[in-house]
Motif scaffolding. Structure first.
Motif, mmCIF file in Angstrom:
data_model
loop_
_atom_site.group_PDB
_atom_site.id
_atom_site.type_symbol
_atom_site.label_atom_id
_atom_site.label_comp_id
_atom_site.label_asym_id
_atom_site.label_seq_id
_atom_site.Cartn_x
_atom_site.Cartn_y
_atom_site.Cartn_z
ATOM 1 N N ARG A 252 33.612 -6.185 -44.962
ATOM 2 C CA ARG A 252 33.707 -5.408 -46.199
ATOM 3 C C ARG A 252 34.232 -4.263 -45.974
ATOM 4 N NH1 ARG A 252 31.672 -1.985 -43.977
ATOM 5 N NH2 ARG A 252 31.265 -0.848 -45.985
ATOM 6 N N GLY A 253 34.382 -3.464 -47.119
ATOM 7 C CA GLY A 253 35.243 -1.990 -47.091
ATOM 8 C C GLY A 253 36.615 -2.332 -47.228
ATOM 9 N N ALA A 254 37.157 -1.646 -48.217
ATOM 10 C CA ALA A 254 38.388 -1.970 -48.874
ATOM 11 C C ALA A 254 39.568 -2.226 -47.953
ATOM 12 C CB ALA A 254 38.878 -0.508 -49.908
ATOM 13 N N ARG B 62 36.833 -10.739 -54.462
ATOM 14 C CA ARG B 62 36.031 -9.228 -54.809
ATOM 15 C C ARG B 62 37.006 -8.555 -55.677
ATOM 16 N NH1 ARG B 62 32.874 -5.990 -50.570
ATOM 17 N NH2 ARG B 62 31.809 -5.366 -52.569
ATOM 18 N N GLN C 22 24.203 -0.576 -46.653
ATOM 19 C CA GLN C 22 25.567 -0.290 -45.666
ATOM 20 C C GLN C 22 25.373 0.985 -44.939
ATOM 21 O OE1 GLN C 22 25.973 -1.152 -48.864
ATOM 22 N NE2 GLN C 22 27.777 -2.433 -49.218
ATOM 23 N N ASP D 174 37.352 2.499 -52.916
ATOM 24 C CA ASP D 174 37.822 1.326 -52.984
ATOM 25 C C ASP D 174 38.928 1.340 -54.047
ATOM 26 O OD1 ASP D 174 34.660 0.866 -52.499
ATOM 27 O OD2 ASP D 174 35.880 -0.939 -51.959
ATOM 28 N N ASN E 159 34.164 4.057 -56.180
ATOM 29 C CA ASN E 159 33.557 3.880 -54.769
ATOM 30 C C ASN E 159 32.061 3.141 -54.903
ATOM 31 O OD1 ASN E 159 33.502 4.045 -51.721
ATOM 32 N ND2 ASN E 159 32.107 5.721 -51.949
ATOM 33 N N LYS E 160 31.298 3.054 -53.950
ATOM 34 C CA LYS E 160 30.158 2.255 -53.744
ATOM 35 C C LYS E 160 29.080 3.033 -54.904
ATOM 36 C CE LYS E 160 29.195 -0.356 -52.231
ATOM 37 N NZ LYS E 160 29.212 -1.698 -52.810
HETATM 38 O O1 MRU Z 1 30.753 -3.198 -51.094
HETATM 39 P P1 MRU Z 1 31.574 -2.740 -49.891
HETATM 40 O O2 MRU Z 1 30.460 -2.522 -48.504
HETATM 41 O O3 MRU Z 1 32.905 -3.328 -49.400
HETATM 42 O O4 MRU Z 1 31.886 -1.397 -50.204
HETATM 43 C C1 MRU Z 1 32.496 -0.326 -49.301
HETATM 44 C C2 MRU Z 1 32.708 1.174 -49.880
HETATM 45 O O5 MRU Z 1 32.239 1.368 -51.024
HETATM 46 C C3 MRU Z 1 33.463 1.969 -48.865
HETATM 47 O O6 MRU Z 1 33.045 3.228 -49.102
HETATM 48 C C4 MRU Z 1 34.963 1.846 -49.401
HETATM 49 O O7 MRU Z 1 35.424 0.405 -49.308
HETATM 50 C C5 MRU Z 1 36.034 2.754 -48.601
HETATM 51 S S1 MRU Z 1 36.066 1.931 -46.988
HETATM 52 C C6 MRU Z 1 37.191 2.760 -46.025
#
Ligand code: MRU
Length: 363
Positions: free
Chosen positions: A53-55, A90, A203, A244, A254-255
């Protein structure tokens, strides 16, 4: 970054030259497991169910997924079907579409017998580029941390609050929000990180805390609701989060929970920075609130929490009544007016269209 005394990236080509190995993040911090993705279906599952996960890492995994699909069937039909299949995994992180578009643009004009090697080479390049982008973000963010440190009493740590995991686990290496922190550590600048646990999937508690502990970064895990209180007491010098998708006008998706941190930061005069590589900018979108699709995930992620029991078993427990339905919007949008600056690989931009255009005039 290191796990014990060994350096790892989050994704790499398996020794068979076709499959891809990943760190399966569902088991951290309790177990460090590596999984091999052999088919494009494995890649789709790994992204959708958040093994990765993570963009930025989602984007790189999708690029390798395209290569794996080409190895199985390099036809146009397979190329288009793979784009659709992976794009559907996603919806919010724009890096996914960026990487898939990049692969399709490269592969479509090539003859089928040239697509496989071209796909693996470009996927590897995208992975390497991610590391370089993050390193540059780290340098640009380090300058901000250095300046804040200079205004503090000698030896006093710069207190940085972060949300979710925008660390090396969310990228190929270094992370975005964490790259300046790791470089500050290397430069001998004292830092201390407040890690938001980041419900519902935790996370922060599971991944960012594991990263910080693994690299000796002084840190404190806090519940998501503690940030405002700490800011009111002057215990946070800056916030750095990832994103993201950032719009051409500087709105930051973002999250979930990021927006509340930005509001609290504004009210308390705490600088609120967002670290991002340029593939996370969606130049086609200007109004983040109206135009960015917000992923709605299963309510089970809210009602059920994973953890390790006293006997060492990794298990799930329910925290709410069986009959209570749960909603789970996974991201929110922080308007550009609440963002102090966007830390990119080319420098720190004002969160606005002119600010971004100044650094990226070609867009
Ligand atoms: O749902 P996730 O864990 O994929 O969400 C991740 C985030 O919100 C991060 O802050 C974002 O992807 C940036 S990662 C460098």
């Amino acid at each position: 970054m290191n796990v014990g005394d060994r350096h790892y990236r989050t994704i790499w080509l398996n020794e068979d030259g076709r499959s891809v190995d990943i760190i399966d993040q569902r088991w951290l911090p309790h177990e460090f497991r590596i999984v091999t993705l052999r088919m494009v279906e494995d890649v789709a599952t790994a992204i959708r169910d958040m093994w990765v996960r993570g963009a930025p890492l989602i984007g790189v995994t999708a690029a390798y997924g395209m290569a794996i699909a080409m190895a199985a069937d390099p036809s146009d039909a397979s190329l288009d079907a793979t784009w659709e299949k992976l794009h559907a995994t996603r919806p919010t992180a724009i890096n996914l579409r960026w990487a898939l578009d990049e692969m399709r643009r490269l592969l479509k004009p090539l003859a089928e017998d040239r697509r496989v090697s071209a796909a693996y080479s470009r996927a590897a390049e995208i992975a390497d580029e991610d590391v370089e982008l993050n390193r540059a973000i780290g340098e640009n963010g380090l300058a901000i941390i250095r300046e804040i440190a200079a205004g503090k009493k000698p030896g006093k740590p710069v207190n940085i609050l972060t949300h979710c995991n925008a660390g090396w686990l969310a990228t190929v290496d270094y992370g975005t929000a964490t790259a300046p922190i790791y470089l500050a550590m290397e430069a001998g600048i004292p830092v201390h990180v407040y890690v938001d646990e980041t419900r519902p999937r935790n996370q922060g508690a599971q991944l960012t805390a594991w990263e910080m502990a693994g690299h000796g970064v002084p840190h404190t895990l806090i519940v998501d609701n503690a940030g405002g209180h700490l800011m009111q007491r002057g215990e946070v010098d800056m916030v750095i989060v990832g994103t993201d998708r950032t719009t051409a006008n500087g709105d930051v998706c973002n999250k979930i929970g990021t927006y509340l941190k930005a509001l609290a930061a504004k009210d308390n005069g705490v600088p609120f920075y967002v670290a991002l590589p340029s593939p996370t900018i969606d130049w086609t979108v200007s109004d983040g609130l109206k135009e960015i699709p917000i992923e709605e995930r299963s309510g089970d992620e809210v009602s059920l929490v994973w953890g390790r029991t006293a006997s060492g078993e990794i298990a799930q427990v329910r925290v709410s009544p069986d009959a209570t339905p749960a909603g789970n919007p996974a991201f929110d949008v922080t308007p550009a007016r609440l963002v102090t600056g966007l830390i990119t690989e080319r420098g720190v931009a004002e969160a606005s269209n002119p600010g971004l255009k100044k650094l990226f005039p070609e867009r």
